[in-house]
Design a protein around this motif. Sequence first.
Motif, short mmCIF file in Angstrom:
data_model
loop_
_atom_site.label_atom_id
_atom_site.label_comp_id
_atom_site.label_asym_id
_atom_site.label_seq_id
_atom_site.Cartn_x
_atom_site.Cartn_y
_atom_site.Cartn_z
N THR A 44 -34.45 49.74 -11.26
CA THR A 44 -33.50 48.65 -11.83
C THR A 44 -34.53 47.65 -12.96
O THR A 44 -34.12 46.77 -13.33
CB THR A 44 -32.68 47.86 -11.01
N ARG A 45 -35.90 48.13 -12.75
CA ARG A 45 -36.87 47.40 -13.78
C ARG A 45 -36.25 47.27 -15.18
O ARG A 45 -35.67 48.61 -15.60
CB ARG A 45 -38.26 47.90 -13.81
N ASP A 100 -30.73 49.52 -1.35
CA ASP A 100 -30.67 48.97 -2.67
C ASP A 100 -29.83 50.11 -3.44
O ASP A 100 -30.58 50.94 -3.99
CB ASP A 100 -32.02 48.51 -3.02
N ASN A 132 -27.69 46.44 -0.50
CA ASN A 132 -28.08 45.47 -1.47
C ASN A 132 -27.60 45.85 -2.86
O ASN A 132 -28.42 46.86 -3.36
CB ASN A 132 -29.47 45.22 -1.41
N VAL A 157 -27.32 45.31 -6.96
CA VAL A 157 -27.54 44.43 -8.05
C VAL A 157 -26.32 44.42 -9.14
O VAL A 157 -26.52 43.55 -9.98
CB VAL A 157 -28.72 45.00 -8.68
N CYS A 188 -25.37 42.23 -0.11
CA CYS A 188 -25.88 41.19 -1.17
C CYS A 188 -25.37 41.72 -2.27
O CYS A 188 -25.31 42.33 -2.74
CB CYS A 188 -27.45 41.52 -0.83
N MET A 223 -25.60 40.56 -6.12
CA MET A 223 -26.51 39.91 -6.92
C MET A 223 -26.14 39.89 -8.33
O MET A 223 -25.15 40.86 -8.86
CB MET A 223 -27.78 40.85 -6.82
N ASP A 275 -27.25 36.35 -4.38
CA ASP A 275 -28.53 36.34 -5.24
C ASP A 275 -28.29 36.18 -6.53
O ASP A 275 -27.77 37.21 -7.03
CB ASP A 275 -29.31 37.77 -4.65
N PHE A 320 -33.09 39.55 -14.00
CA PHE A 320 -31.91 40.46 -14.56
C PHE A 320 -31.09 39.88 -15.51
O PHE A 320 -30.03 39.45 -15.32
CB PHE A 320 -31.10 40.80 -13.08
N LEU A 322 -30.20 34.72 -1.25
CA LEU A 322 -31.44 35.77 -0.93
C LEU A 322 -32.35 35.33 -2.47
O LEU A 322 -31.52 35.28 -3.51
CB LEU A 322 -30.92 37.10 -0.94
N GLY A 324 -35.43 37.17 -4.95
CA GLY A 324 -36.42 38.08 -4.97
C GLY A 324 -37.19 37.62 -6.43
O GLY A 324 -36.77 38.14 -7.37
N LYS A 383 -42.72 39.61 -9.95
CA LYS A 383 -42.02 39.74 -11.38
C LYS A 383 -42.64 38.93 -12.49
O LYS A 383 -43.50 38.09 -12.32
CB LYS A 383 -40.40 39.01 -10.94
N ARG A 415 -36.99 38.25 -0.58
CA ARG A 415 -37.49 39.62 -0.77
C ARG A 415 -38.82 39.77 -1.50
O ARG A 415 -38.87 39.36 -2.66
CB ARG A 415 -36.25 40.36 -1.77
C1 7PJ Z 1 -33.96 42.59 -6.82
C2 7PJ Z 1 -33.21 43.46 -6.19
C3 7PJ Z 1 -33.63 40.98 -6.40
C4 7PJ Z 1 -32.21 42.06 -5.04
C5 7PJ Z 1 -34.67 44.45 -7.36
C6 7PJ Z 1 -38.21 44.40 -8.46
C7 7PJ Z 1 -36.84 44.68 -9.44
N1 7PJ Z 1 -32.47 43.24 -5.28
N2 7PJ Z 1 -33.92 44.64 -6.37
N3 7PJ Z 1 -32.83 40.82 -5.54
N4 7PJ Z 1 -34.95 43.17 -7.85
N5 7PJ Z 1 -31.18 41.54 -4.04
O1 7PJ Z 1 -38.43 44.16 -7.32
O2 7PJ Z 1 -38.88 43.94 -9.24
O3 7PJ Z 1 -34.15 40.29 -7.12
S1 7PJ Z 1 -35.71 45.60 -8.49
#
Ligand code: 7PJ
Length: 278
Positions: free
Chosen positions: A61-62, A95, A114, A116, A136, A138, A184, A189, A214, A216, A220, A254
């Motif tokens: 999901t980048r 995820d 999880n 997104v 989760c 997000m 989250d 994102f 949460l 993450g 990044k 995370r």
């Molecule tokens: C996240 C994710 C985040 C949640 C990714 C990366 C991008 N899931 N999956 N939160 N980021 N819940 O890790 O750089 O921030 S993928």
Amino acid sequence: MNISTHAMSAFKPVKVMGILNVTPDSFSDGGKFSSFDKALTQVELMIINGVDIIDIGGESTRPGAAEVSEKDEIARVIPLLKAIKSRFDISVSIDTSKSAVMSEAITYGADMINDVRALQNKGCLDVVAQSDVTVCLMHMQGMPRTMQANPQYNDVITDIIDFFQQRITSCEQQAIDKSRLILDPGFGFGKTLAHNYQMLAHFAEFKQLKLPLLAGMSRKSMLGDVLNRDVEHRLAGSLTAAIVAVQQGASIIRVHDVAETVDAIKVLTEVAQYSNNH
Ligand code: 7PJ
């Protein structure tokens, strides 16, 4: 174990979620055992280092990433989920945003989904409703391929809180109990650098929703852009961001660097034990 209930308990220990990326070229054909074994070795190391939850992601999901088919995503994550669950006593999160992947994951013992996309894709609410997994939810503005083009908010905090309230309502309407939810705000994102730092500085405001949070931020761009360092050299930045999030009430962090994050949180937790009874 119900992760969200645990994270809400009175003592409220902070949990570390370790990232396990399953790259497209790894073992989607089931034939490349070295990648599969490498992933299991990484899981073992994370467990030794004190991880609480392993987060397996089969869709990148980048920003700018291409989409992956349901079949490919299942082939990437499910064999690994099965292998982890048969070898280790550890919570596993998947995820994913696809209902078919969620369904398989739940069948093979995933403890958490999880997403997104916060269960907005077709069939996701239904699949989760028929299980007892933790979820989760997000926040993301836009879609991964284009989300960083021009993110805009009236107020990033209140806009995300409004989104969470809508998603919580949708979950409750499908009989997904609130006690199963984690929120989250989704660093990176569909957020500018300023949005990301506003979210971190005001992270505690998300506590008004009364659910575990949460965060993450590991490695990044919000760190790289400030530090001017490539992705391999963002550990100090990642730890700082993690600690700020914990101080602002995050229940789960995370990360890629489990050992270092567990250490940082241990020191912070020790300090917290002395800060209330001066
Ligand atoms: C996240 C994710 C985040 C949640 C990714 C990366 C991008 N899931 N999956 N939160 N980021 N819940 O890790 O750089 O921030 S993928």
